[in-house]
Design an enzyme around this catalytic site. Sequence first.
Site, PDB file in Angstrom:
ATOM      1  CD  GLU A  16      -2.841   1.059   2.448  1.00 25.60           C
ATOM      2  OE1 GLU A  16      -3.494  -0.001   2.518  1.00 25.60           O
ATOM      3  OE2 GLU A  16      -2.971   2.010   3.239  1.00 25.60           O
ATOM      4  NE  ARG A 106     -17.346   5.433   8.477  1.00 27.06           N
ATOM      5  CZ  ARG A 106     -17.396   5.356   9.807  1.00 27.06           C
ATOM      6  NH1 ARG A 106     -18.528   5.010  10.405  1.00 27.06           N
ATOM      7  NH2 ARG A 106     -16.318   5.593  10.532  1.00 27.06           N
ATOM      8  CB  ALA A 122     -17.678   0.251   3.386  1.00 33.15           C
ATOM      9  CD  GLN A 173      -6.422  -0.126  10.984  1.00 31.10           C
ATOM     10  OE1 GLN A 173      -5.492  -0.118  10.191  1.00 31.10           O
ATOM     11  NE2 GLN A 173      -7.188   0.925  11.206  1.00 31.10           N
ATOM     12  CD  GLN A 209       6.263   3.763  10.783  1.00 34.58           C
ATOM     13  OE1 GLN A 209       7.477   3.574  10.805  1.00 34.58           O
ATOM     14  NE2 GLN A 209       5.443   2.926  10.206  1.00 34.58           N
TER      15      GLN A 209
END
Length: 286
Positions: A16, A106, A122, A173, A209
């Site tokens: 991603e 969504r 969604a 997730q 992060q």
Amino acid sequence: MKIKDIFAKKTVFSFEVFPPKNNSAIDVIYHTLDDLGDLKPDFISVTFSAGGSGNSGLALDIAAKIREKGITPVLHLPCINYTKEQIDETLELAKAQGIENILALRGDINPDITPVEDFKHASDLITYLKRKGNFDIAGACYPEGHPDSDTLEEDIENLKIKVDAGADHLITQLFFDNEYFYKFREMTAAKGINVPIEAGIMPVVNKKQIERMVTTCGASLPRKFVKIMQKYENNPEALRDAGIAYAINQIVDLAANDVDGIHLYTMNNAYVARKISEAVTGIIEV
Ligand code: FAD
């Protein structure tokens, strides 16, 4: 290539990326895509702003660039702040670029934006996409439950609606404790959710992060993860290597437990993606 056809053949390995916040960084992301493309992932997905911030215009350009490199792009498409007309416009542009894979979302509710609510969930977007064309449709899922749901059980009930609406496969997730994923997989199977589920893995490789993880991410941070982060947080190279090693360990364990796929949140870091890919490619293919 439709992603569901890849799942039918092998364990999927995907990346991603996100569009840079300003156009001046566009050369950097294109360079990153060159490096990521060399690693031959099954697909690269591109995030899309839910509205209000980010650079959603670039997402389509980046998806087109991925395709030019011979890699299958997946376009994320959040719906909560967009009208049907705006979604139609994006779909037309996507079709024109030959994009046939959409991650239907969504989007997070932004307290500063009144949602349009042409699409509330969604699953509404997925029902709409089914009518709009022959897209392969992915959906998001949450091994520790979505924060808007009171319980994981309730979230999985809603996930079933999403899958029944036509999601061909799911991407999770991020999580740092594989046990949550295994429990989630059992619970979804028990609910009759039978589509492939890719595990979302985020290598945590810098201090910024870590801070974001601690304040905003809903994922549980296991003791061994926290110990590693505490030990190396002031040593950037050691932290990077430890973060890569942690992600590799997670992936090896997931592969041994027959995961359908691994989706690497690369954070646009091709070095990290390369290190992880080199370590796990043989393991995933076995
Ligand atoms: P939904 O599936 O609509 O779920 C949201 C909440 O509503 C959940 O609590 C769910 O249980 C509940 N719910 C769902 N359907 C129903 C229903 N029919 N009836 C009642 N309740 C229901 N955000 C972006 O803005 N851009 C991105 O590019 C992006 N990429 C992402 C990629 C992945 C892999 C993941 C996991 C998330 C991504 N997100 C992105 C974040 C995502 O938009 C947020 O997590 C958002 O809050 C929920 O999106 P969703 O599609 O899961 O929503």
